[in-house]
Design a protein around this motif. Structure first.
Motif, PDB file in Angstrom:
ATOM      1  N   SER A  23       8.579   1.655  32.150  1.00 57.07           N
ATOM      2  CA  SER A  23       9.591   1.993  33.153  1.00 57.07           C
ATOM      3  C   SER A  23       8.907   2.005  34.516  1.00 57.07           C
ATOM      4  N   ILE A  24       9.549   1.393  35.506  1.00 56.64           N
ATOM      5  CA  ILE A  24       8.978   1.350  36.846  1.00 56.64           C
ATOM      6  C   ILE A  24      10.028   1.815  37.855  1.00 56.64           C
TER       7      ILE A  24
ATOM      8  N   PHE B  44       1.699   8.345  32.456  1.00 56.42           N
ATOM      9  CA  PHE B  44       2.325   8.268  33.771  1.00 56.42           C
ATOM     10  C   PHE B  44       1.292   7.881  34.816  1.00 56.42           C
ATOM     11  N   THR B  45       1.642   6.884  35.639  1.00 59.08           N
ATOM     12  CA  THR B  45       0.742   6.391  36.679  1.00 59.08           C
ATOM     13  C   THR B  45       1.515   6.266  37.993  1.00 59.08           C
ATOM     14  N   ILE B  46       0.909   6.769  39.074  1.00 59.75           N
ATOM     15  CA  ILE B  46       1.444   6.520  40.408  1.00 59.75           C
ATOM     16  C   ILE B  46       0.584   5.433  41.045  1.00 59.75           C
TER      17      ILE B  46
ATOM     18  N   SER C  20       5.030   3.993  43.662  1.00 54.96           N
ATOM     19  CA  SER C  20       5.839   3.784  42.464  1.00 54.96           C
ATOM     20  C   SER C  20       5.302   4.603  41.298  1.00 54.96           C
ATOM     21  N   LEU C  21       6.206   4.866  40.368  1.00 55.39           N
ATOM     22  CA  LEU C  21       5.859   5.565  39.123  1.00 55.39           C
ATOM     23  C   LEU C  21       6.014   4.574  37.975  1.00 55.39           C
TER      24      LEU C  21
ATOM     25  N   ALA D 226      15.227  11.044  31.260  1.00 55.82           N
ATOM     26  CA  ALA D 226      15.377  12.111  32.251  1.00 55.82           C
ATOM     27  C   ALA D 226      15.699  11.467  33.593  1.00 55.82           C
ATOM     28  N   THR D 227      15.917  12.313  34.590  1.00 61.51           N
ATOM     29  CA  THR D 227      16.046  11.821  35.957  1.00 61.51           C
ATOM     30  C   THR D 227      14.732  12.087  36.685  1.00 61.51           C
ATOM     31  N   TYR D 228      14.263  11.077  37.395  1.00 65.64           N
ATOM     32  CA  TYR D 228      12.985  11.167  38.102  1.00 65.64           C
ATOM     33  C   TYR D 228      13.228  11.085  39.602  1.00 65.64           C
ATOM     34  N   PHE D 229      12.583  11.980  40.326  1.00 65.93           N
ATOM     35  CA  PHE D 229      12.698  12.012  41.775  1.00 65.93           C
ATOM     36  C   PHE D 229      11.320  11.806  42.401  1.00 65.93           C
TER      37      PHE D 229
END
Lengths: 113, 111
Positions: free
Chosen positions: B19-20, B62-64, B74-75, B86-89
């Motif tokens: 997921s990006i 998880f990578t930023i 970006s995540l 989930a929702t990501y902010f």
């Protein structure tokens, strides 16, 4: 674990009513915040407080006020509720020196009819 | 006016996929970029964060990724699992605590 407790999970009010949303944190945090969350808009900062009796406006303070009489409690007040204030309200807290880590409550879904 | 622009609004990924989520900002005074994860019925919780002096930070799956010159970050969620739904902010701040949030991305991981 840090606990941020919001007094109500769901609230239904009438247009024109005065509404109080309460938030309590149990970790002696200096900073407390009120955000509202709307689909497609994310979280927007209403007010925050960095000390007892201190407050600072966020990005969308119109129609809201706040009160912080004790360190652990931060109240959001809608002086005269309107339908466009129907939203999810989130309270958060953090301590000085901890960068960017907010602890959020579970939110209050407010419906103004 | 949103100070942090986030895309996409939603995405669906198969279990095991990547997921990006992308975010962009204009304010060069921002010096801290966290990502928050929110499950239904819960408040957001800090997931991972980065400062602009590094280009990448990894914590588990998880990578930023951070591109200072492009003012984008970006995540990446590797090996996505149904529990990641989930929702990501994304968010940004100048003084560490007054965060400006993106609009959010709802991630659905199909088993």
């Amino acid at each position: 674990d840090v606990k941020v407790t919001q007094s109500s999970r769901y609230l239904v009010k009438r247009t024109g009513e005065k509404v109080f949303l309460e938030c309590v944190q149990d970790m002696d945090h200096e900073n407390m915040f009120w955000y509202r969350q709307d689909p497609g808009l994310g979280l927007r900062l209403i007010y925050f407080s960095y000390d007892v009796k201190m407050k600072e406006k966020g990005d969308i303070p119109e129609g809201y006020s706040v009160s912080r009489e004790k360190k652990e409690r931060f109240s959001l007040i809608l002086e005269s509720a309107s339908t466009n204030q129907t939203s999810m309200y989130l309270c958060a807290s953090t301590t000085l020196g901890v960068v960017g880590k907010l602890f959020f409550g579970s939110g209050t879904q407010l419906s103004v009819l | 006016q949103q100070q942090v622009k986030q895309s996409p609004q939603s995405l669906i990924v198969q279990k095991g996929g990547i997921s990006i989520i992308n975010c962009a900002y204009e304010n060069t005074a921002f010096d801290y970029f966290p990502w928050y994860q929110q499950f239904p019925g819960k408040g957001p919780a800090l997931l991972i964060a980065i400062r602009p002096d590094v280009s990448e930070k990894k914590e588990g799956r998880f990578t930023i990724s951070f591109n200072k010159s492009a003012k984008q970050f970006s995540l990446h969620i590797m090996d996505s699992q149904p529990g990641d739904s989930a929702t990501y902010f994304c968010a940004a701040s100048t003084r560490g605590y007054k965060l400006s949030f993106g609009a959010g991305t709802t991630v659905t991981v199909r088993a």
